[in-house]
Design an enzyme around this catalytic site. Structure first.
Site, short mmCIF file in Angstrom:
data_model
loop_
_atom_site.label_atom_id
_atom_site.label_comp_id
_atom_site.label_asym_id
_atom_site.label_seq_id
_atom_site.Cartn_x
_atom_site.Cartn_y
_atom_site.Cartn_z
N ALA A 20 18.35 -3.03 -6.27
CA ALA A 20 19.20 -2.31 -7.21
C ALA A 20 19.56 -3.16 -8.43
O ALA A 20 19.53 -2.70 -9.57
CB ALA A 20 20.48 -1.88 -6.49
N LEU A 21 19.88 -4.41 -8.18
CA LEU A 21 20.33 -5.29 -9.27
C LEU A 21 19.16 -6.00 -9.95
O LEU A 21 18.95 -5.89 -11.15
CB LEU A 21 21.32 -6.32 -8.69
CG LEU A 21 22.03 -7.17 -9.71
CD1 LEU A 21 23.41 -6.58 -9.98
CD2 LEU A 21 22.20 -8.59 -9.20
N ASN A 112 27.11 -11.07 -5.74
CA ASN A 112 28.56 -10.99 -5.66
C ASN A 112 29.10 -12.14 -4.81
O ASN A 112 28.43 -12.64 -3.93
CB ASN A 112 28.96 -9.68 -4.96
CG ASN A 112 29.21 -8.55 -5.96
OD1 ASN A 112 29.73 -8.76 -7.05
ND2 ASN A 112 28.86 -7.33 -5.56
N LYS A 199 36.04 -11.18 -10.71
CA LYS A 199 35.24 -10.09 -10.11
C LYS A 199 35.72 -9.81 -8.69
O LYS A 199 35.70 -8.66 -8.23
CB LYS A 199 33.76 -10.50 -10.12
CG LYS A 199 32.82 -9.46 -9.47
CD LYS A 199 32.35 -8.41 -10.43
CE LYS A 199 31.80 -7.15 -9.80
NZ LYS A 199 30.52 -7.24 -9.13
N ASN A 203 36.06 -6.71 -5.89
CA ASN A 203 35.20 -6.66 -4.70
C ASN A 203 35.93 -6.86 -3.38
O ASN A 203 35.59 -6.23 -2.38
CB ASN A 203 34.08 -7.71 -4.80
CG ASN A 203 32.99 -7.31 -5.77
OD1 ASN A 203 32.62 -8.08 -6.65
ND2 ASN A 203 32.47 -6.10 -5.63
N ASN A 207 35.34 -3.42 -1.60
CA ASN A 207 34.19 -3.55 -0.69
C ASN A 207 34.69 -3.63 0.75
O ASN A 207 34.18 -2.96 1.64
CB ASN A 207 33.36 -4.79 -1.02
CG ASN A 207 32.57 -4.65 -2.31
OD1 ASN A 207 33.12 -4.22 -3.32
ND2 ASN A 207 31.32 -5.00 -2.29
N SER A 269 28.85 -1.32 -2.49
CA SER A 269 27.59 -1.86 -1.97
C SER A 269 27.75 -2.29 -0.51
O SER A 269 26.83 -2.16 0.29
CB SER A 269 27.11 -3.02 -2.84
OG SER A 269 28.12 -3.98 -3.01
N GLU A 281 27.85 -8.67 3.31
CA GLU A 281 28.07 -9.93 2.55
C GLU A 281 29.52 -10.42 2.72
O GLU A 281 30.24 -10.61 1.74
CB GLU A 281 27.76 -9.69 1.07
CG GLU A 281 26.30 -9.36 0.80
CD GLU A 281 26.01 -9.19 -0.69
OE1 GLU A 281 26.49 -8.21 -1.28
OE2 GLU A 281 25.33 -10.06 -1.26
N1 LIG Z 1 23.86 -2.90 -6.64
C1 LIG Z 1 24.89 -3.16 -7.43
O1 LIG Z 1 25.34 -2.28 -8.19
C2 LIG Z 1 25.50 -4.50 -7.45
C3 LIG Z 1 25.04 -5.53 -6.64
N2 LIG Z 1 25.61 -6.77 -6.75
C4 LIG Z 1 25.14 -7.87 -5.91
O2 LIG Z 1 23.76 -8.11 -6.17
C5 LIG Z 1 23.10 -8.65 -5.01
C6 LIG Z 1 21.87 -7.81 -4.70
O3 LIG Z 1 22.34 -6.53 -4.32
P1 LIG Z 1 21.47 -5.19 -4.47
O4 LIG Z 1 20.49 -5.34 -5.57
O5 LIG Z 1 22.43 -4.07 -4.51
O6 LIG Z 1 20.70 -5.19 -3.08
P2 LIG Z 1 19.33 -4.44 -2.71
O7 LIG Z 1 19.28 -4.41 -1.22
O8 LIG Z 1 19.19 -3.17 -3.46
O9 LIG Z 1 18.22 -5.43 -3.26
C7 LIG Z 1 17.88 -6.64 -2.65
C8 LIG Z 1 16.36 -6.68 -2.62
O10 LIG Z 1 15.97 -7.98 -2.20
C9 LIG Z 1 14.83 -7.80 -1.39
N3 LIG Z 1 14.65 -8.97 -0.52
C10 LIG Z 1 15.43 -9.40 0.47
N4 LIG Z 1 14.89 -10.51 1.04
C11 LIG Z 1 13.75 -10.75 0.38
C12 LIG Z 1 12.75 -11.73 0.51
N5 LIG Z 1 12.81 -12.69 1.44
N6 LIG Z 1 11.70 -11.70 -0.33
C13 LIG Z 1 11.61 -10.74 -1.26
N7 LIG Z 1 12.53 -9.77 -1.44
C14 LIG Z 1 13.59 -9.78 -0.61
C15 LIG Z 1 15.13 -6.57 -0.57
O11 LIG Z 1 13.93 -6.07 -0.04
P3 LIG Z 1 13.89 -5.12 1.26
O12 LIG Z 1 13.81 -3.74 0.68
O13 LIG Z 1 12.68 -5.55 1.98
O14 LIG Z 1 15.16 -5.37 2.02
C16 LIG Z 1 15.77 -5.67 -1.63
O15 LIG Z 1 14.81 -4.88 -2.30
C17 LIG Z 1 24.17 -8.63 -3.91
O16 LIG Z 1 24.79 -9.89 -3.83
C18 LIG Z 1 25.19 -7.59 -4.41
O17 LIG Z 1 26.49 -7.79 -3.91
C19 LIG Z 1 26.58 -7.06 -7.68
C20 LIG Z 1 27.05 -6.08 -8.50
C21 LIG Z 1 26.62 -4.73 -8.39
C1 LIG Z 2 32.26 -3.56 -8.75
C2 LIG Z 2 30.95 -2.95 -8.31
C3 LIG Z 2 31.16 -1.52 -7.98
C4 LIG Z 2 30.07 -2.89 -9.52
O1 LIG Z 2 29.91 -4.07 -10.10
C5 LIG Z 2 30.33 -3.79 -7.20
O2 LIG Z 2 30.19 -4.96 -7.41
C6 LIG Z 2 29.97 -3.35 -5.84
O3 LIG Z 2 29.92 -2.20 -5.45
O4 LIG Z 2 29.73 -4.28 -5.04
#
Ligand SMILES: NC(=O)C1=CN([C@@H]2O[C@H](COP(=O)(O)OP(=O)(O)OC[C@H]3O[C@@H](n4cnc5c(N)ncnc54)[C@H](OP(=O)(O)O)[C@@H]3O)[C@@H](O)[C@H]2O)C=CC1
Ligand SMILES: CC(C)(CO)C(=O)C(=O)O
Length: 319
Positions: A20-21, A112, A199, A203, A207, A269, A281
């Site tokens: 997602a991120l 996060n 932040k 969270n 969360n 999340s 997390e």
């Molecule tokens: N989504 C959001 O709006 C927000 C997220 N965050 C933070 O961002 C971080 C990521 O979150 P988010 O993007 O939501 O999570 P997601 O689960 O959407 O994305 C993480 C990705 O990493 C991949 N992954 C995990 N392990 C590996 C590996 N060993 N090799 C390759 N790819 C791998 C996963 O693949 P697989 O599909 O195989 O699991 C998945 O596609 C977290 O810390 C979250 O708290 C912060 C603010 C907002």
């Molecule tokens: C604050 C928010 C909603 C977007 O940044 C987030 O970090 C989460 O859902 O973990």
């Protein structure tokens, strides 16, 4: 003054975790013309054949081809390596990061929580780590398909040993410019620890409580008892920051409460992870802040209780 490396111009990027991120910000960077390499796990086959599709409140777009990898050893070393896996997977980073990082490259942690940058500095060395907070609501809804629902701004800062203020460096400015050119609203900050605590004011309560109470943001805000609880937990986060010599304005609590009241009903999340039976997390978002506050002589009873409840639920959910 911190001695920091110079980055090449233009900079190449690696995205560790194309979800997602990472998928969203990486796609924005690639669309702006930068060289971006994406590490994937379960979505590798799909994304290597079909690329990434972004549905976004800022405008939808598609990248039919992206440099996709399922093995960090096959990736070219890059200037900036963005860490965007869930922090529950960070035990894999000692294997992932070294081959992907140029000798003068830097790691940018966009996860996060708190306390991740020192762990990464242990792997790649001091003065090679930056951190950032992302205020974005984004979900990966199927392989290679990311839905950006709201917000999107970032704040980035240098990491210095023990979270001492890192100041504004040329490389921080350069990376900030890359994101801005890609259309991402961004601030650069002098002090990473302050922005991370800031932040956490959002969270930690939302969360954590979303899982314990099985609730969306609108449900927590419309019930007087849980609204007060959110506010009290936010107050404790400010106390925790004080324990680390960071003093956040109390006004931030009112801003976050009223902002959340007007925001589209949102499943956090952590709640999404819980519902999908993925590990939570908890350590990065609650455990590490609690440890740092305790080290500063501050006790945070509500957050401590939330942490213990989450640990219980997480163990039941993902034995
Ligand atoms: N989504 C959001 O709006 C927000 C997220 N965050 C933070 O961002 C971080 C990521 O979150 P988010 O993007 O939501 O999570 P997601 O689960 O959407 O994305 C993480 C990705 O990493 C991949 N992954 C995990 N392990 C590996 C590996 N060993 N090799 C390759 N790819 C791998 C996963 O693949 P697989 O599909 O195989 O699991 C998945 O596609 C977290 O810390 C979250 O708290 C912060 C603010 C907002
Ligand atoms: C604050 C928010 C909603 C977007 O940044 C987030 O970090 C989460 O859902 O973990």
């Amino acid at each position: 003054m911190t001695l920091v490396s110079q980055l090449s111009n233009p900079r190449s990027y690696a995205v560790i975790g194309t979800g997602a991120l990472g998928g969203f910000y990486g796609a924005k960077l690639q669309k702006s013309g930068l060289d971006v390499h994406f590490l994937l796990r379960s979505d590798y086959d799909w994304v290597s054949q079909h690329g990434l599709q972004i549905e976004s409140v800022w405008g939808d777009f598609q990248l039919p081809q992206v440099p996709a990898y399922n093995n960090p050893q096959k990736m070219p070393p890059c200037d900036v390596v963005i860490v965007a896996i869930k922090s529950t997977e960070n035990h894999l980073l000692p294997q992932i990061l070294p081959p992907v990082l140029k000798p003068d490259g830097v790691v940018l942690v966009l996860q996060n929580g708190l306390g991740i940058e020192p762990e990464i500095a242990e792997i790649v060395g001091n003065h090679r780590v930056l951190g950032g907070i992302c205020v974005i609501c984004s979900n990966k809804i199927k392989p290679g398909y990311i839905r950006h629902l709201d917000y999107g701004m970032m704040k980035l800062a240098e990491y210095n040993h023990n979270y001492q203020s890192g100041g504004i460096t040329p490389r921080l400015q350069q990376i900030g410019e890359d994101f801005k050119k890609a259309g991402v609203p961004l601030d650069i900050a002098e002090d990473l620890l302050s922005i991370r605590w800031e932040k956490l004011v959002w969270n930690i309560p939302y969360n954590g409580l979303s899982v314990v109470l099985n609730a969306r943001t609108d449900q927590m805000m419309s019930n007087p008892a849980t609204r007060v609880l959110v506010e009290e937990i936010m107050g404790e986060v400010l106390e925790g920051a004080k324990g680390c010599d960071r003093f956040l304005e109390r006004e931030i609590i009112n801003q976050m409460l009223s902002h959340t009241e007007t925001m589209t009903p949102y499943k956090t999340s952590m709640k999404i992870d819980y519902d999908q039976r993925r590990p939570l997390e908890i350590d990065a978002i609650l455990g590490n802040p609690l440890k740092m506050a305790t080290a500063g002589g501050v006790h945070l009873p509500r957050i401590q209780m939330l942490y213990q409840q989450l640990k219980f639920l997480d163990t039941q959910n993902c034995p």
